[in-house]
Structure formats: C-alpha cells, structure tokens
Motif scaffolding. Structure first.
Motif, PDB file in Angstrom:
ATOM      1  N   ASP A 179       5.569  11.504 -16.616  1.00 15.42           N
ATOM      2  CA  ASP A 179       6.319  10.344 -16.136  1.00 15.42           C
ATOM      3  C   ASP A 179       5.389   9.182 -15.780  1.00 15.42           C
ATOM      4  O   ASP A 179       4.215   9.381 -15.453  1.00 15.42           O
ATOM      5  N   VAL A 180       5.951   7.979 -15.826  1.00 14.96           N
ATOM      6  CA  VAL A 180       5.217   6.756 -15.485  1.00 14.96           C
ATOM      7  C   VAL A 180       6.053   5.935 -14.513  1.00 14.96           C
ATOM      8  O   VAL A 180       7.277   5.817 -14.677  1.00 14.96           O
ATOM      9  N   VAL A 181       5.398   5.366 -13.507  1.00 18.17           N
ATOM     10  CA  VAL A 181       6.049   4.424 -12.593  1.00 18.17           C
ATOM     11  C   VAL A 181       5.541   3.019 -12.903  1.00 18.17           C
ATOM     12  O   VAL A 181       4.335   2.776 -12.901  1.00 18.17           O
ATOM     13  N   LEU A 182       6.464   2.115 -13.193  1.00 18.37           N
ATOM     14  CA  LEU A 182       6.137   0.693 -13.335  1.00 18.37           C
ATOM     15  C   LEU A 182       6.649   0.009 -12.072  1.00 18.37           C
ATOM     16  O   LEU A 182       7.854  -0.174 -11.901  1.00 18.37           O
ATOM     17  N   PHE A 183       5.730  -0.329 -11.174  1.00 18.04           N
ATOM     18  CA  PHE A 183       6.127  -0.871  -9.871  1.00 18.04           C
ATOM     19  C   PHE A 183       5.841  -2.367  -9.836  1.00 18.04           C
ATOM     20  O   PHE A 183       4.740  -2.815 -10.145  1.00 18.04           O
ATOM     21  N   VAL A 184       6.856  -3.140  -9.440  1.00 15.43           N
ATOM     22  CA  VAL A 184       6.734  -4.592  -9.329  1.00 15.43           C
ATOM     23  C   VAL A 184       6.627  -4.963  -7.855  1.00 15.43           C
ATOM     24  O   VAL A 184       7.478  -4.592  -7.048  1.00 15.43           O
ATOM     25  N   SER A 185       5.567  -5.681  -7.489  1.00 10.23           N
ATOM     26  CA  SER A 185       5.377  -6.081  -6.096  1.00 10.23           C
ATOM     27  C   SER A 185       4.582  -7.374  -6.040  1.00 10.23           C
ATOM     28  O   SER A 185       3.530  -7.486  -6.669  1.00 10.23           O
ATOM     29  N   TYR A 186       5.087  -8.365  -5.300  1.00  8.64           N
ATOM     30  CA  TYR A 186       4.373  -9.640  -5.187  1.00  8.64           C
ATOM     31  C   TYR A 186       3.036  -9.451  -4.478  1.00  8.64           C
ATOM     32  O   TYR A 186       2.003  -9.921  -4.936  1.00  8.64           O
ATOM     33  N   SER A 187       3.043  -8.731  -3.353  1.00 13.67           N
ATOM     34  CA  SER A 187       1.816  -8.555  -2.566  1.00 13.67           C
ATOM     35  C   SER A 187       0.966  -7.405  -3.072  1.00 13.67           C
ATOM     36  O   SER A 187      -0.262  -7.428  -2.972  1.00 13.67           O
ATOM     37  N   GLY A 188       1.624  -6.367  -3.604  1.00 15.34           N
ATOM     38  CA  GLY A 188       0.890  -5.188  -4.056  1.00 15.34           C
ATOM     39  C   GLY A 188       0.375  -4.335  -2.919  1.00 15.34           C
ATOM     40  O   GLY A 188      -0.502  -3.492  -3.120  1.00 15.34           O
ATOM     41  N   ALA A 189       0.923  -4.521  -1.705  1.00 13.76           N
ATOM     42  CA  ALA A 189       0.355  -3.802  -0.564  1.00 13.76           C
ATOM     43  C   ALA A 189       1.375  -3.459   0.515  1.00 13.76           C
ATOM     44  O   ALA A 189       1.003  -3.274   1.665  1.00 13.76           O
ATOM     45  N   THR A 190       2.668  -3.351   0.180  1.00 17.40           N
ATOM     46  CA  THR A 190       3.650  -3.003   1.203  1.00 17.40           C
ATOM     47  C   THR A 190       3.566  -1.514   1.536  1.00 17.40           C
ATOM     48  O   THR A 190       3.198  -0.693   0.691  1.00 17.40           O
ATOM     49  N   ARG A 191       3.932  -1.164   2.750  1.00 17.50           N
ATOM     50  CA  ARG A 191       3.803   0.224   3.202  1.00 17.50           C
ATOM     51  C   ARG A 191       4.702   1.162   2.396  1.00 17.50           C
ATOM     52  O   ARG A 191       4.262   2.237   1.960  1.00 17.50           O
ATOM     53  N   ASP A 192       5.968   0.762   2.185  1.00 17.35           N
ATOM     54  CA  ASP A 192       6.893   1.610   1.429  1.00 17.35           C
ATOM     55  C   ASP A 192       6.412   1.805  -0.005  1.00 17.35           C
ATOM     56  O   ASP A 192       6.529   2.896  -0.575  1.00 17.35           O
ATOM     57  N   MET A 193       5.879   0.732  -0.589  1.00 14.10           N
ATOM     58  CA  MET A 193       5.368   0.831  -1.952  1.00 14.10           C
ATOM     59  C   MET A 193       4.214   1.822  -2.030  1.00 14.10           C
ATOM     60  O   MET A 193       4.167   2.683  -2.921  1.00 14.10           O
ATOM     61  N   MET A 194       3.277   1.713  -1.091  1.00 13.28           N
ATOM     62  CA  MET A 194       2.114   2.596  -1.096  1.00 13.28           C
ATOM     63  C   MET A 194       2.538   4.052  -0.925  1.00 13.28           C
ATOM     64  O   MET A 194       1.987   4.951  -1.573  1.00 13.28           O
ATOM     65  N   GLU A 195       3.537   4.298  -0.084  1.00 10.42           N
ATOM     66  CA  GLU A 195       4.010   5.665   0.126  1.00 10.42           C
ATOM     67  C   GLU A 195       4.656   6.218  -1.145  1.00 10.42           C
ATOM     68  O   GLU A 195       4.421   7.374  -1.531  1.00 10.42           O
ATOM     69  N   THR A 196       5.457   5.384  -1.808  1.00  9.77           N
ATOM     70  CA  THR A 196       6.110   5.816  -3.048  1.00  9.77           C
ATOM     71  C   THR A 196       5.089   6.097  -4.141  1.00  9.77           C
ATOM     72  O   THR A 196       5.161   7.125  -4.832  1.00  9.77           O
TER      73      THR A 196
END
Length: 212
Positions: A179-196
């Motif tokens: 599997d691959v995750v394509l994650f879109v984030s303006y800052s690239g450093a949110t806590r929820d994003m990092m956990e996911t």
C-alpha cells in the motif's frame, strides 16, 4: 494606470536612490528568483534594509511590496500589462482578474521551480506498483486529497480516501507493504498527520508527502 513592470522600472530608474538602484539591479539580474522572495529575503540579497525595499516599491508607484511582487510575477510569466495600484474593495472585474491571474501564475511558477522531477518519477513508480493508494489530508488539504483521489480514480480503481483524521489513522493501521499513502499537507508537520504516517510506515506502507 496599467503598465508593464519592466517599462515602469525603466521610466523611474533615474529617480531611484543609490540603494534603490541596487534593488533594481538585483531584480533585473534575478527576475525569476526575486518574485518568490519575501521582503526581508530580497533586502538581504540586495544588502539593504527592508525599509529601502519598501521605498523602492513606493518610488515605482506601488502601495507596497505585495503589489510590486504581483506586477513582477505577471511580467515574468506573461509579459502582459498589469494594474499596479492597490487592490481596493471597489476594484473593477478586470483588475480583480489581473490580480488573481498574477497570484496563480506565481504559485504555478514557484511549484515548477521547486519541483524535483526525480521525486515525481519515484512517486509515480510507487503508485504504479501499489495495490492500494490512499489519498489523505486534513482540514483544507482534505479537499485537495479528495480531488486527487477522484481524478486518479478515473484511471484506476486502486485509489481510496478516508473522511477524517480518526478514520485515516484506523485505515493506516490496516495497511500493508503493498500500500501507498499520498498525504497532502500545507505545513507537512501537523501532529495528526505525523501520527497517521508513522502508523502507516510501521505497517509497511510507502509514503508520498505533497507539501508546500
């Protein structure tokens, strides 16, 4: 009054101070790079104070640095005429369109300059080889992630999305090495994003981060 940025600079060049001419010389030599610089970065590159850059903008007839940079970006991108006056609540439709066009062209050119073709090729290869590709994002970035998923879904059935950060985290925990995750984030450093992303990586999934 509407006028091309470079024509305006040529007309006003003799009126500039010595420091102002240093700013003008830098813009002439580094036009493409300068349109993406903040006022502090441009001042540093020119070895002048930020106030000098601001006075330079006013000397050309702009209300401030933002208006000057829009005019520079549009001149670089299209060579077309641009209204360099401050955008007012009662601005005409033509003026609004000019400003919107300049802003979009600045963003497009900035993306092009920052883009790594090697990274794009690597991301393409990961998605091509993946069993499933999960398009994630949070907040406003989730709208873009959903749009990406919808567009890719017209080409392949492997693309998926998830509605919120909790569901994304749960989905990440069920991923595997194919599997691959394509994650879109303006800052690239949110806590929820990092956990996911940490959870997805621990599960063996590959990560592609699309960020500013």
């Amino acid at each position: 009054m509407s006028i091309n940025f470079w024509d305006l600079l040529h007309q006003r060049q003799d009126e500039l101070t010595k420091s102002g001419r240093a700013v003008a010389d830098y813009l002439l030599q580094h036009a493409d790079e300068a349109q993406y610089l903040s006022i502090s970065s441009l001042a540093k590159e020119c070895n002048v104070a930020e106030a000098t850059v601001f006075r330079f903008c006013r000397a050309l007839g702009f209300e401030g640095y933002h208006e000057m940079r829009i005019a520079l970006a549009q001149a670089n991108a299209t060579g077309s005429m641009v209204n360099h006056q401050e955008l007012q609540p009662g601005a005409t439709t033509a003026t609004l369109c000019d400003h919107a066009h300049a802003l979009f062209m600045t963003a497009i050119n900035g993306t092009q300059n920052a883009l790594s073709t090697e990274a794009v090729d690597e991301a393409v290869n990961l998605m091509r080889a993946a069993k499933q590709v999960f398009c994630f994002g949070q907040g406003g970035s989730m709208l873009l992630a959903n749009d990406i998923c919808a567009r890719f879904s017209s080409l392949s059935t492997k693309f998926r999305t998830a509605g919120d950060s909790h569901l994304q985290l749960l989905t990440a925990s069920l991923m595997g090495p194919e599997d691959v995750v394509l994650f879109v984030s303006y800052s690239g450093a949110t806590r929820d994003m990092m956990e996911t992303l940490r959870t997805a990586k621990d599960a063996g999934a590959k990560i592609i981060l699309l960020t500013h």
